[in-house]
Design an enzyme around this catalytic site. Structure first.
Site, PDB file in Angstrom:
ATOM      1  N   GLU A   1      44.288 -11.371   6.062  1.00 59.85           N
ATOM      2  CA  GLU A   1      43.857 -11.520   7.451  1.00 59.85           C
ATOM      3  C   GLU A   1      45.003 -12.115   8.277  1.00 59.85           C
ATOM      4  O   GLU A   1      45.137 -11.830   9.462  1.00 59.85           O
ATOM      5  CB  GLU A   1      42.604 -12.398   7.532  1.00 59.85           C
ATOM      6  CG  GLU A   1      41.734 -12.069   8.728  1.00 59.85           C
ATOM      7  CD  GLU A   1      40.383 -12.775   8.725  1.00 59.85           C
ATOM      8  OE1 GLU A   1      40.355 -14.011   8.862  1.00 59.85           O
ATOM      9  OE2 GLU A   1      39.350 -12.099   8.598  1.00 59.85           O
TER      10      GLU A   1
ATOM     11  N   LYS B   1      33.061  -4.637  13.601  1.00 59.33           N
ATOM     12  CA  LYS B   1      31.896  -5.493  13.897  1.00 59.33           C
ATOM     13  C   LYS B   1      31.093  -4.915  15.057  1.00 59.33           C
ATOM     14  O   LYS B   1      29.882  -4.811  15.007  1.00 59.33           O
ATOM     15  CB  LYS B   1      32.378  -6.882  14.355  1.00 59.33           C
ATOM     16  CG  LYS B   1      32.797  -7.832  13.282  1.00 59.33           C
ATOM     17  CD  LYS B   1      33.001  -9.200  13.925  1.00 59.33           C
ATOM     18  CE  LYS B   1      33.895 -10.089  13.131  1.00 59.33           C
ATOM     19  NZ  LYS B   1      34.248 -11.339  13.793  1.00 59.33           N
TER      20      LYS B   1
ATOM     21  N   GLU C   1      26.278 -11.738  10.316  1.00 59.77           N
ATOM     22  CA  GLU C   1      25.834 -11.993   8.937  1.00 59.77           C
ATOM     23  C   GLU C   1      25.267 -13.404   8.815  1.00 59.77           C
ATOM     24  O   GLU C   1      24.192 -13.624   8.244  1.00 59.77           O
ATOM     25  CB  GLU C   1      27.024 -11.866   7.961  1.00 59.77           C
ATOM     26  CG  GLU C   1      27.550 -10.463   7.758  1.00 59.77           C
ATOM     27  CD  GLU C   1      28.610 -10.073   8.778  1.00 59.77           C
ATOM     28  OE1 GLU C   1      28.696 -10.740   9.853  1.00 59.77           O
ATOM     29  OE2 GLU C   1      29.351  -9.114   8.529  1.00 59.77           O
TER      30      GLU C   1
ATOM     31  N   LYS D   1      32.367 -20.838  12.768  1.00 64.33           N
ATOM     32  CA  LYS D   1      33.224 -21.346  13.843  1.00 64.33           C
ATOM     33  C   LYS D   1      32.660 -20.929  15.206  1.00 64.33           C
ATOM     34  O   LYS D   1      32.505 -21.731  16.104  1.00 64.33           O
ATOM     35  CB  LYS D   1      34.647 -20.810  13.634  1.00 64.33           C
ATOM     36  CG  LYS D   1      35.634 -21.253  14.686  1.00 64.33           C
ATOM     37  CD  LYS D   1      37.044 -20.809  14.330  1.00 64.33           C
ATOM     38  CE  LYS D   1      37.972 -21.050  15.507  1.00 64.33           C
ATOM     39  NZ  LYS D   1      39.345 -20.635  15.239  1.00 64.33           N
TER      40      LYS D   1
ATOM     41  N   GLY E   1      39.684 -19.817  11.019  1.00 66.94           N
ATOM     42  CA  GLY E   1      38.596 -19.802  10.040  1.00 66.94           C
ATOM     43  C   GLY E   1      39.102 -19.886   8.608  1.00 66.94           C
ATOM     44  O   GLY E   1      38.583 -20.634   7.778  1.00 66.94           O
ATOM     45  N   ARG E   2      40.165 -19.128   8.301  1.00 62.35           N
ATOM     46  CA  ARG E   2      40.662 -19.104   6.921  1.00 62.35           C
ATOM     47  C   ARG E   2      41.485 -20.342   6.573  1.00 62.35           C
ATOM     48  O   ARG E   2      42.006 -20.447   5.464  1.00 62.35           O
ATOM     49  CB  ARG E   2      41.474 -17.830   6.703  1.00 62.35           C
ATOM     50  CG  ARG E   2      42.587 -17.576   7.726  1.00 62.35           C
ATOM     51  CD  ARG E   2      43.075 -16.137   7.658  1.00 62.35           C
ATOM     52  NE  ARG E   2      44.039 -15.793   8.700  1.00 62.35           N
ATOM     53  CZ  ARG E   2      43.716 -15.376   9.917  1.00 62.35           C
ATOM     54  NH1 ARG E   2      42.451 -15.274  10.279  1.00 62.35           N
ATOM     55  NH2 ARG E   2      44.656 -15.056  10.793  1.00 62.35           N
TER      56      ARG E   2
ATOM     57  N   HIS F   1      42.653  -8.839 -20.963  1.00 61.25           N
ATOM     58  CA  HIS F   1      41.868  -7.832 -21.695  1.00 61.25           C
ATOM     59  C   HIS F   1      41.316  -6.769 -20.759  1.00 61.25           C
ATOM     60  O   HIS F   1      40.417  -6.023 -21.140  1.00 61.25           O
ATOM     61  CB  HIS F   1      40.749  -8.524 -22.462  1.00 61.25           C
ATOM     62  CG  HIS F   1      41.289  -9.423 -23.539  1.00 61.25           C
ATOM     63  ND1 HIS F   1      41.602  -8.972 -24.793  1.00 61.25           N
ATOM     64  CD2 HIS F   1      41.633 -10.735 -23.506  1.00 61.25           C
ATOM     65  CE1 HIS F   1      42.083  -9.974 -25.512  1.00 61.25           C
ATOM     66  NE2 HIS F   1      42.125 -11.053 -24.753  1.00 61.25           N
TER      67      HIS F   1
HETATM   68  O1  F6P Z   1      35.589 -11.330  10.630  1.00 63.87           O
HETATM   69  C1  F6P Z   1      36.634 -12.206  10.584  1.00 63.87           C
HETATM   70  C2  F6P Z   1      36.262 -13.620  10.898  1.00 63.87           C
HETATM   71  O2  F6P Z   1      36.438 -13.873  12.241  1.00 63.87           O
HETATM   72  C3  F6P Z   1      37.083 -14.557  10.038  1.00 63.87           C
HETATM   73  O3  F6P Z   1      38.327 -14.801  10.555  1.00 63.87           O
HETATM   74  C4  F6P Z   1      36.211 -15.741   9.974  1.00 63.87           C
HETATM   75  O4  F6P Z   1      36.599 -16.594   8.955  1.00 63.87           O
HETATM   76  C5  F6P Z   1      34.863 -15.096   9.771  1.00 63.87           C
HETATM   77  O5  F6P Z   1      34.913 -13.938  10.575  1.00 63.87           O
HETATM   78  C6  F6P Z   1      33.675 -15.929  10.105  1.00 63.87           C
HETATM   79  O6  F6P Z   1      33.673 -16.333  11.426  1.00 63.87           O
HETATM   80  P1  F6P Z   1      32.759 -17.518  11.929  1.00 63.87           P
HETATM   81  O7  F6P Z   1      33.161 -18.753  11.212  1.00 63.87           O
HETATM   82  O8  F6P Z   1      32.993 -17.607  13.405  1.00 63.87           O
HETATM   83  O9  F6P Z   1      31.327 -17.174  11.618  1.00 63.87           O
END
Ligand code: F6P
Length: 541
Positions: free
Chosen positions: A353, A504, A213, A207, A267-268, A384
Site C-alpha cells: 500500500e 470501494k 466492512e 481511522k 492506517g498501516r 515443506h
Molecule cells: O482501503 C485502504 C484503507 O484506507 C487502509 O489504508 C486502511 O488501513 C483501511 O482502509 C481501513 O481504514 P479505516 O481505518 O479508516 O477504517
C-alpha cells in the site's frame, strides 16, 4: 532528488556494475573474500542483520549508498521526523515515529504539541486497559470482560492482529482478543461463535469511521449484543478507536470511550497508537510501552546511524538492488517463529500500500519498477511447501529469514532444531550443491541434473535475542523505515493509497444492483454486467 533518479549518474553506475557482477556466484564471492561475513553485518540496538549472503560486493554497497545520497535520503528522513508534509497528495505530515516518542521528547508540528497529544491518548488507553484487565470495568450485567473483539480492516486490523499473535504469550490477565475484518459474514459469525455477550467487549477500530466492512460488522455485533442484553448494554460493551468523533457518536458510541489519533498517522502505521488498544488490553500497558520503546530505539538508529551501518537503509537499498537491477518480482519473508505467522500479511500492506505507485510525488510517471511484493509463511512450514521453488525454480526470490536466539518456552528442546533449519536453508540457498558433488555421492547420471542445487539465491538473516514486545517494536520499525527508504529512492509518495478508492466506490454502486429485483441498469462494463446477471440467477433473483 527532484527529477528522475533513473537518469542519475548514480543509477547508471549501478546498472553498469550490475552487468559486471550479475553472474558472479556467492560461492566465488565467499571464496575470494572469506571475511565478508564478519564485515557484512550490522547491529541495531541488539538486532543483528547478516547481509553477506547477498549478491553484492563492497562496491555494490558503496554505489547503493551513493544512490541514497543522491535521492536526498538524509533530508527526507529529517523531513519525516520533523513533521514536514511529505505526504504531498494529502498534504499531511507523516509522524508515526511520534507515536513512540518518550514523554520527555519535544515535537511541535503545525502548532500542535504532538508529544503531549500522543501521551494523553496513551495514558487514556492505559487507564482503560488497566480497568478492563483488573476487572474494574465490567459488562452491563456486572461480569468482567474475557474477550475483546477488534472490528477493523487493513491497518485497523492487520497491525493489532499480527502483534497479538506475536505476543500472545504475554497475555496475562485472562483477556483474549479476536479480530474481525472481512465483510464476508463468515468472519463475524465465526468469531462471535462461542462468545458470551456479557463478557465481550467490542473495539471498533477505524481511522475514518466510514469503512463499509467495519461499520457493517460493527452493526452486526451491536445487534448481537442488543438482542442478548438490550440497548443500554452498548455503553459498556462498545468502545471506538478513530480520528472521527462525529461519526463515532453517530454510530452510538459514547465519545468518552473513544481513543483518538490524527491524520498524520497512516492506517498501516497505526497499531503503536490507539489502534493497538485490543493488544494493550491483552498484554497490558507496560508490555505495550516496552514495544513502543523498541520502535523508538530503531527510529533513533534510523535517524542517526551512518548509512553504511544503518539497518533499514541497507535493507531498503537491497530491495532496490533486486527489484530494479535484477528484476526480482517478489520478496519472501520467512519468520522462524510460529508467533509471527501474520507478520508477512502485515508487511504486505506496509510495503504494497505504501510503495505500489506508478507516479512520483510530483505526479510524473516512474521509470522503473516500484513496490516490492512481499509474501511468506513461518519456517519450517514453508520449507515443506514452497521452498522447492526458492531452491531450484527459475525465478530469483530474495528472502528475509528472521530468527530468535531464545524461545519463550521450550520444554522439549525444539528451538535449536528450528534455528538449525533457518541456518541450513540460507546456506543451501546461497551455496547450493554442484553436479560434481552430487555425482560424487554415487547418484545415477540421469538423476544428477534433478538434484543440482544452483545456489546463488540471496538472503538476509535477521537475528534477535528473543521475541518480546520490545523486539517486535524493533522489527516493525525496521521494515517501516526500509519501505520508506525505497519510497524515497523511487521518489514516490509512500503515504497515500488512492488506488483502493475506485474499487470501494464501485462496490457501493454495485451492491444495490445485486439485491434489486429491477433489471440491471448502468454497469461499469459488459463483463461485470454478465457476472451480475449470473449471480442474480444463482441467488434466484
Ligand atoms: O482501503 C485502504 C484503507 O484506507 C487502509 O489504508 C486502511 O488501513 C483501511 O482502509 C481501513 O481504514 P479505516 O481505518 O479508516 O477504517
Amino acid at each position: 532528488m527532484s527529477g528522475d533518479i533513473t537518469r542519475s549518474q548514480e543509477w547508471t553506475a549501478l546498472a553498469k556494475h550490475h552487468e559486471e557482477i550479475a553472474d558472479t556466484h556467492l560461492r566465488e564471492l565467499f571464496a575470494e573474500d572469506p571475511a565478508r561475513a564478519e564485515r557484512m553485518n550490522v547491529t541495531a540496538d541488539g538486532l543483528y542483520l547478516d547481509y553477506s549472503k547477498h549478491r553484492v560486493t563492497d562496491e555494490t554497497v558503496r554505489l547503493l549508498l551513493r544512490l541514497a545520497e543522491r535521492a536526498g535520503l538524509r533530508e527526507r528522513i529529517e523531513a519525516m521526523f520533523t513533521g514536514e508534509h511529505i505526504n504531498v497528495s494529502e498534504d499531511r505530515a507523516v509522524l508515526h515515529t511520534a507515536l513512540r516518542l518518550p514523554k520527555s521528547a519535544e515535537l511541535v508540528v503545525d502548532g500542535q504539541d504532538v508529544v503531549a497529544d500522543v501521551h494523553a491518548v496513551l495514558d487514556k488507553m492505559s487507564d482503560f486497559a488497566g480497568r478492563v484487565r483488573s476487572r474494574e470495568w465490567r459488562g452491563a450485567t456486572g461480569r468482567p470482560i474475557e474477550t475483546v473483539v477488534n472490528i477493523g480492516i487493513g491497518g485497523s486490523d492487520l497491525g493489532p492482529a499480527m502483534a497479538y499473535e506475536a505476543l500472545k504469550d504475554y497475555a496475562d490477565a485472562g483477556v483474549s482478543a479476536r479480530f474481525v475484518s472481512n465483510i464476508d459474514p463468515a468472519d463475524i459469525e465465526g468469531n462471535l461463535r462461542g462468545l458470551d455477550p456479557e463478557t465481550t467487549l467490542f473495539v471498533i477500530s477505524s481511522k475514518t469511521f466510514t469503512t463499509l466492512e467495519t461499520l457493517t460488522n460493527a452493526r452486526v455485533a451491536r445487534d448481537w449484543l442488543v438482542a442478548a442484553l438490550g440497548e443500554q448494554a452498548v455503553e459498556k460493551h462498545f468502545v471506538a478507536v478513530s480520528t472521527n468523533a462525529e461519526k463515532v457518536a453517530a454510530f452510538g458510541i459514547d465519545t468518552a470511550n473513544m481513543f483518538g489519533f490524527w491524520d498524520w498517522v497512516g492506517g498501516r502505521y497505526s497499531f503503536d497508537g490507539a489502534i493497538g488498544l485490543s493488544l494493550m488490553i491483552a498484554v497490558g500497558p507496560e508490555r505495550f510501552r516496552e514495544m513502543l520503546a523498541g520502535f523508538h530505539a530503531v527510529d533513533r538508529h534510523f535517524r542517526t546511524a551512518p548509512f553504511e551501518a544503518n539497518m533499514p537503509v541497507l535493507m531498503g537499498l537491497l530491495g532496490i538492488w533486486y527489484t530494479d537491477f535484477f528484476g526480482a518480482q517478489t520478496r519472501a519473508v520467512l519468520p522462524y517463529s510460529q508467533r509471527l505467522h501474520r507478520f508477512p500479511a502485515y508487511l504486505q500492506q506496509l510495503t504494497m500500500e505504501s510503495n505500489g505507485k506508478s507516479v512520483r510525488a510530483d505526479g510524473t510517471p516512474v521509470h522503473t519498477d516500484t513496490g516490492e511484493i512481499f509474501w511468506g509463511e513461518p519456517g519450517t512450514n514453508g520449507q515443506h511447501a514452497f521452498y522447492q521453488l526458492l531452491h531450484q525454480g527459475t525465478r530469483l526470490v530474495p528472502a528475509d529469514f528472521i530468527g530468535f536466539a531464545e524461545p519463550y518456552a521450550d520444554p522439549a528442546g525444539m528451538h535449536d532444531i528450528l534455528t538449525a533449519n533457518l541456518l541450513a536453508q540460507t546456506s543451501a540457498l546461497a551455496f547450493g550443491k554442484t553436479a560434481e558433488e552430487i555425482a560424487a555421492e554415487g547418484t545415477p547420471a540421469d538423476v544428477v541434473p534433478h538434484k543440482v542445487m544452483p545456489g546463488n539465491r540471496p538472503t538476509s538473516t535477521i537475528l534477535a535475542p528473543k521475541l518480546t514486545p520490545y523486539t517486535l517494536g524493533q522489527l516493525v520499525a525496521l521494515y517501516e523505515h526500509a519501505v520508506f527508504v525505497e519510497g524515497v529512492v523511487w521518489g514516490i509518495d509512500s503515504f497515500d493509497q488512492w488506488g483502493v478508492e475506485l474499487g470501494k466506490k464501485t462496490a457501493l454502486d454495485l451492491a444495490p444492483t445485486l439485491t434489486s429485483e429491477e433489471p440491471p441498469a448502468d454497469f461499469p462494463d459488459a463483463s461485470t454486467a454478465q457476472l451480475v446477471k449470473r449471480y442474480r440467477e444463482l441467488r434466484g433473483r
